[in-house]
Scaffold this motif. Structure first.
Motif, PDB file in Angstrom:
ATOM      1  N   VAL A  21       0.867  -1.167   0.000  1.00  0.00           N
ATOM      2  CA  VAL A  21       0.000   0.000   0.000  1.00  0.00           C
ATOM      3  C   VAL A  21       0.909   1.225   0.000  1.00  0.00           C
ATOM      4  CG1 VAL A  21      -1.865   1.191   1.168  1.00  0.00           C
ATOM      5  CG2 VAL A  21      -1.718  -1.281   1.294  1.00  0.00           C
ATOM      6  N   ARG A  23       2.327   4.887  -0.021  1.00  0.00           N
ATOM      7  CA  ARG A  23       1.897   6.203   0.435  1.00  0.00           C
ATOM      8  C   ARG A  23       2.911   7.206  -0.079  1.00  0.00           C
ATOM      9  NH1 ARG A  23      -0.105   5.505   6.620  1.00  0.00           N
ATOM     10  NH2 ARG A  23      -1.504   3.791   6.222  1.00  0.00           N
ATOM     11  N   LEU A  34       0.718  -1.030   8.008  1.00  0.00           N
ATOM     12  CA  LEU A  34      -0.672  -0.986   7.578  1.00  0.00           C
ATOM     13  C   LEU A  34      -1.519  -0.790   8.829  1.00  0.00           C
ATOM     14  CD1 LEU A  34      -0.448  -4.100   5.250  1.00  0.00           C
ATOM     15  CD2 LEU A  34       0.014  -1.738   4.671  1.00  0.00           C
ATOM     16  N   GLU A  39      -6.401  -1.332   4.351  1.00  0.00           N
ATOM     17  CA  GLU A  39      -4.988  -1.516   4.017  1.00  0.00           C
ATOM     18  C   GLU A  39      -4.519  -2.914   4.392  1.00  0.00           C
ATOM     19  OE1 GLU A  39      -3.079   1.575   6.211  1.00  0.00           O
ATOM     20  OE2 GLU A  39      -3.027   2.926   4.493  1.00  0.00           O
ATOM     21  N   TYR A  42      -6.235  -5.559   2.099  1.00  0.00           N
ATOM     22  CA  TYR A  42      -5.660  -5.561   0.755  1.00  0.00           C
ATOM     23  C   TYR A  42      -4.277  -6.207   0.747  1.00  0.00           C
ATOM     24  CZ  TYR A  42      -3.588  -3.789  -3.551  1.00  0.00           C
ATOM     25  OH  TYR A  42      -2.947  -3.685  -4.756  1.00  0.00           O
TER      26      TYR A  42
END
Length: 138
Positions: A21, A23, A34, A39, A42
């Motif tokens: 994820v 950022r 996470l 998040e 996933y």
């Protein structure tokens, strides 16, 4: 073009670099723990899909190669490939949600490596049970 590389990075690059994820902060992409349910879900689900496909695609190719002359046996490779996709989509969604829910309820943050360990371990257990044929003895 430079802005799309910083935000997107490609799915394969995210998987291989454990940046599940991404950022964006100060113009750089970095991997952080996470913390929210989506998040975590996933991250765990993505590793479930990747680890399952890493076992089922070679098995499907092997079945296709060895059964290519058989009248109906060549279609077994299609079923193996479908099991590698449908399994993580159905069971992977549920187990990923359960793992993310436990982490969220405990107020704990998950690092991407933990997501990798959970789902590769789960896929390994599924492969071991499949090879040992434990379910056939029940």
């Amino acid at each position: 073009m430079e802005g799309s590389e910083a935000g997107g990075g490609g799915l394969l690059q995210q998987i291989l670099s454990l940046r599940l994820v991404p950022r964006v902060g100060n113009g750089t992409t970095y991997s952080s723990p996470l913390s929210t349910f989506p998040e975590m879900w996933y991250g765990v689900f993505l590793w479930a899909l990747v680890s399952s496909l890493s076992f089922h695609v070679p098995a499907a190719l092997l079945a296709l190669f060895t059964l290519r002359h058989h009248k109906y046996g060549r279609f077994m490779s299609v079923s193996l490939l479908l099991m590698g996709i449908v399994g993580p989509i159905t069971a992977g969604i549920l187990t990923s949600a359960a793992i993310a829910g436990v982490y969220r309820a405990a107020g704990k943050k998950m690092i991407p490596f933990e997501a990798l360990i959970f789902e590769v371990g789960q896929t390994f257990c599924v492969v071991v049970v499949s090879f040992l044929r434990i379910l056939a003895t029940l």
